[in-house]
Design a protein around this motif. Structure first.
Motif, PDB file in Angstrom:
ATOM      1  N   ALA A  36      13.719  17.028  17.978  1.00 63.66           N
ATOM      2  CA  ALA A  36      13.803  17.008  16.463  1.00 63.66           C
ATOM      3  C   ALA A  36      13.607  15.537  16.026  1.00 63.66           C
ATOM      4  CB  ALA A  36      15.152  17.628  15.784  1.00 63.66           C
ATOM      5  N   MET A  37      12.635  15.089  14.934  1.00 63.30           N
ATOM      6  CA  MET A  37      12.510  13.841  14.413  1.00 63.30           C
ATOM      7  C   MET A  37      12.463  13.917  13.197  1.00 63.30           C
ATOM      8  SD  MET A  37       9.494  12.507  17.143  1.00 63.30           S
ATOM      9  CE  MET A  37       9.437  13.466  18.680  1.00 63.30           C
ATOM     10  N   PRO A  38      12.749  12.883  12.357  1.00 62.31           N
ATOM     11  CA  PRO A  38      12.317  12.623  10.925  1.00 62.31           C
ATOM     12  C   PRO A  38      11.041  13.070  10.473  1.00 62.31           C
ATOM     13  CG  PRO A  38      13.674  10.760  11.590  1.00 62.31           C
ATOM     14  CD  PRO A  38      13.193  11.471  13.123  1.00 62.31           C
ATOM     15  N   CYS A  39      10.627  13.571   9.715  1.00 57.95           N
ATOM     16  CA  CYS A  39       9.194  13.711   9.116  1.00 57.95           C
ATOM     17  C   CYS A  39       8.728  12.513   8.121  1.00 57.95           C
ATOM     18  CB  CYS A  39       9.260  15.212   8.234  1.00 57.95           C
ATOM     19  SG  CYS A  39       7.430  15.444   7.467  1.00 57.95           S
ATOM     20  N   VAL A  40       7.757  12.118   8.720  1.00 57.24           N
ATOM     21  CA  VAL A  40       7.270  10.912   7.834  1.00 57.24           C
ATOM     22  C   VAL A  40       5.864  11.032   7.240  1.00 57.24           C
ATOM     23  CG1 VAL A  40       6.556   8.541   8.093  1.00 57.24           C
ATOM     24  CG2 VAL A  40       8.288   9.093   9.583  1.00 57.24           C
ATOM     25  N   LEU A  41       5.890  10.901   5.973  1.00 54.35           N
ATOM     26  CA  LEU A  41       4.558  11.329   5.121  1.00 54.35           C
ATOM     27  C   LEU A  41       3.994   9.958   4.594  1.00 54.35           C
ATOM     28  CD1 LEU A  41       6.301  14.117   2.817  1.00 54.35           C
ATOM     29  CD2 LEU A  41       4.883  14.494   5.048  1.00 54.35           C
ATOM     30  N   TRP A  42       2.697   9.843   4.670  1.00 55.01           N
ATOM     31  CA  TRP A  42       2.212   8.773   4.216  1.00 55.01           C
ATOM     32  C   TRP A  42       1.438   8.903   2.750  1.00 55.01           C
ATOM     33  CZ3 TRP A  42      -3.222   7.152   5.570  1.00 55.01           C
ATOM     34  CH2 TRP A  42      -3.663   5.861   4.939  1.00 55.01           C
ATOM     35  N   GLY A  43       1.894   8.437   1.711  1.00 53.93           N
ATOM     36  CA  GLY A  43       1.540   8.792   0.432  1.00 53.93           C
ATOM     37  C   GLY A  43       0.648   7.732   0.035  1.00 53.93           C
ATOM     38  N   VAL A  44      -0.774   8.207  -0.578  1.00 56.17           N
ATOM     39  CA  VAL A  44      -1.763   7.529  -1.133  1.00 56.17           C
ATOM     40  C   VAL A  44      -1.720   7.481  -2.679  1.00 56.17           C
ATOM     41  CG1 VAL A  44      -3.405   7.618   0.840  1.00 56.17           C
ATOM     42  CG2 VAL A  44      -3.535   9.352  -1.010  1.00 56.17           C
ATOM     43  N   THR A  45      -2.439   6.564  -3.451  1.00 54.04           N
ATOM     44  CA  THR A  45      -2.138   6.832  -4.822  1.00 54.04           C
ATOM     45  C   THR A  45      -3.265   7.734  -5.192  1.00 54.04           C
ATOM     46  OG1 THR A  45      -2.016   4.178  -5.068  1.00 54.04           O
ATOM     47  CG2 THR A  45      -2.829   5.539  -6.767  1.00 54.04           C
ATOM     48  N   CYS A  46      -2.642   8.758  -6.132  1.00 55.89           N
ATOM     49  CA  CYS A  46      -3.460   9.773  -6.556  1.00 55.89           C
ATOM     50  C   CYS A  46      -3.746   9.715  -7.836  1.00 55.89           C
ATOM     51  CB  CYS A  46      -2.808  11.099  -6.435  1.00 55.89           C
ATOM     52  SG  CYS A  46      -3.336  12.495  -7.141  1.00 55.89           S
ATOM     53  N   LEU A  47      -2.589   9.384  -9.001  1.00 53.90           N
ATOM     54  CA  LEU A  47      -2.954   9.115 -10.073  1.00 53.90           C
ATOM     55  C   LEU A  47      -1.980   8.243 -10.809  1.00 53.90           C
ATOM     56  CD1 LEU A  47      -0.698  11.081 -11.919  1.00 53.90           C
ATOM     57  CD2 LEU A  47      -1.907  12.901 -10.730  1.00 53.90           C
ATOM     58  N   LEU A  49       2.332   2.008   1.102  1.00 53.86           N
ATOM     59  CA  LEU A  49       1.760   0.433   1.076  1.00 53.86           C
ATOM     60  C   LEU A  49       1.236   0.031   0.096  1.00 53.86           C
ATOM     61  CD1 LEU A  49      -0.484   1.580   4.220  1.00 53.86           C
ATOM     62  CD2 LEU A  49       1.495   0.653   4.515  1.00 53.86           C
ATOM     63  N   PRO A  50       2.238  -0.711  -0.904  1.00 51.50           N
ATOM     64  CA  PRO A  50       1.861  -0.863  -2.032  1.00 51.50           C
ATOM     65  C   PRO A  50       0.458  -1.815  -2.363  1.00 51.50           C
ATOM     66  CG  PRO A  50       3.875  -1.905  -1.508  1.00 51.50           C
ATOM     67  CD  PRO A  50       3.403  -1.121  -0.335  1.00 51.50           C
ATOM     68  N   GLY A  51       0.281  -2.647  -1.269  1.00 53.38           N
ATOM     69  CA  GLY A  51      -0.883  -3.535  -1.450  1.00 53.38           C
ATOM     70  C   GLY A  51      -2.253  -2.951  -0.699  1.00 53.38           C
ATOM     71  N   SER A  52      -2.031  -1.658  -0.527  1.00 48.17           N
ATOM     72  CA  SER A  52      -3.414  -1.050   0.118  1.00 48.17           C
ATOM     73  C   SER A  52      -4.379  -0.652  -0.862  1.00 48.17           C
ATOM     74  CB  SER A  52      -2.994   0.410   0.897  1.00 48.17           C
ATOM     75  OG  SER A  52      -4.042   0.881   1.238  1.00 48.17           O
ATOM     76  N   SER A  53      -5.588  -0.580  -0.419  1.00 48.07           N
ATOM     77  CA  SER A  53      -6.775  -0.107  -1.556  1.00 48.07           C
ATOM     78  C   SER A  53      -7.112   1.194  -1.315  1.00 48.07           C
ATOM     79  CB  SER A  53      -8.019  -0.772  -1.198  1.00 48.07           C
ATOM     80  OG  SER A  53      -8.331  -0.851   0.104  1.00 48.07           O
ATOM     81  N   SER A  89     -11.040   7.405  -2.113  1.00 50.05           N
ATOM     82  CA  SER A  89     -11.620   6.545  -1.077  1.00 50.05           C
ATOM     83  C   SER A  89     -11.587   7.797   0.125  1.00 50.05           C
ATOM     84  CB  SER A  89     -10.956   5.448  -0.838  1.00 50.05           C
ATOM     85  OG  SER A  89      -9.433   5.655  -0.268  1.00 50.05           O
ATOM     86  N   PHE A  90     -10.309   8.463   0.280  1.00 48.45           N
ATOM     87  CA  PHE A  90     -10.435   9.548   1.540  1.00 48.45           C
ATOM     88  C   PHE A  90     -11.489  10.568   1.037  1.00 48.45           C
ATOM     89  CE2 PHE A  90      -6.228   7.910   2.162  1.00 48.45           C
ATOM     90  CZ  PHE A  90      -6.557   7.670   3.824  1.00 48.45           C
ATOM     91  N   GLU A  91     -11.847  10.955  -0.043  1.00 52.99           N
ATOM     92  CA  GLU A  91     -12.939  11.954  -0.442  1.00 52.99           C
ATOM     93  C   GLU A  91     -14.153  11.354  -0.187  1.00 52.99           C
ATOM     94  OE1 GLU A  91     -12.200  12.513  -4.382  1.00 52.99           O
ATOM     95  OE2 GLU A  91     -10.676  14.168  -4.324  1.00 52.99           O
ATOM     96  N   ASP A  92     -14.346   9.980  -0.473  1.00 55.60           N
ATOM     97  CA  ASP A  92     -15.463   9.547  -0.063  1.00 55.60           C
ATOM     98  C   ASP A  92     -16.069   9.397   1.577  1.00 55.60           C
ATOM     99  OD1 ASP A  92     -16.453   9.152  -2.673  1.00 55.60           O
ATOM    100  OD2 ASP A  92     -15.669   6.873  -2.749  1.00 55.60           O
TER     101      ASP A  92
END
Length: 119
Positions: free
Chosen positions: A21-32, A95-99, A104-107
């Motif tokens: 069992a391990m913690p679940c880590v989600l990576w969030g991207v800016t959506c709106l 990642l607050p400084g991420s572009s 960008s993922f859709e592209d």
């Protein structure tokens, strides 16, 4: 209550010998972004619009396949620093400084699909 003691897991071929069992880590991207203050219902509605999801309470937009609307949960996040995460916990990496963004993922996905069609 101090930090949890490290657990040693026997390995078989470099893989844990039993499910770990391990913690679940989600990576969030800016959506709106919401201008100013917003209610949880406002955020949920805007998120569903941005992701082309129908809102659970929107009966008029029921899909033809009869599938239920996806559940949308909102969480107020607080930063964590030097803590031990339990196996049942879920954390989000930001990642607050991420572009990176949804567009960008859709592209990138569109480019991959184009390449698959060509080759």
């Amino acid at each position: 209550e101090g930090p949890a003691a490290p657990t040693t897991v026997p390995l078989q071929g470099g893989v844990p010998a039993w499910p770990v069992a391990m913690p679940c880590v989600l990576w969030g991207v800016t959506c709106l972004s919401m201008p100013g203050r917003a209610t949880a219902a406002d955020v949920t509605r805007k998120f569903c619009e941005a992701m082309s999801l129908r809102h659970g309470r929107d009966e008029a937009s029921s899909p033809s396949n009869g599938a239920p609307a996806p559940r949308v949960d909102l969480y107020r996040l607080v930063p964590v620093t030097d803590v031990t995460l339990g196996a049942e916990e879920c954390v989000v990496v930001h990642l607050p400084g991420s572009s990176y963004s949804c567009s960008s993922f859709e592209d990138l996905h569109r480019q991959l699909e184009d390449l698959e069609v060509r080759y």
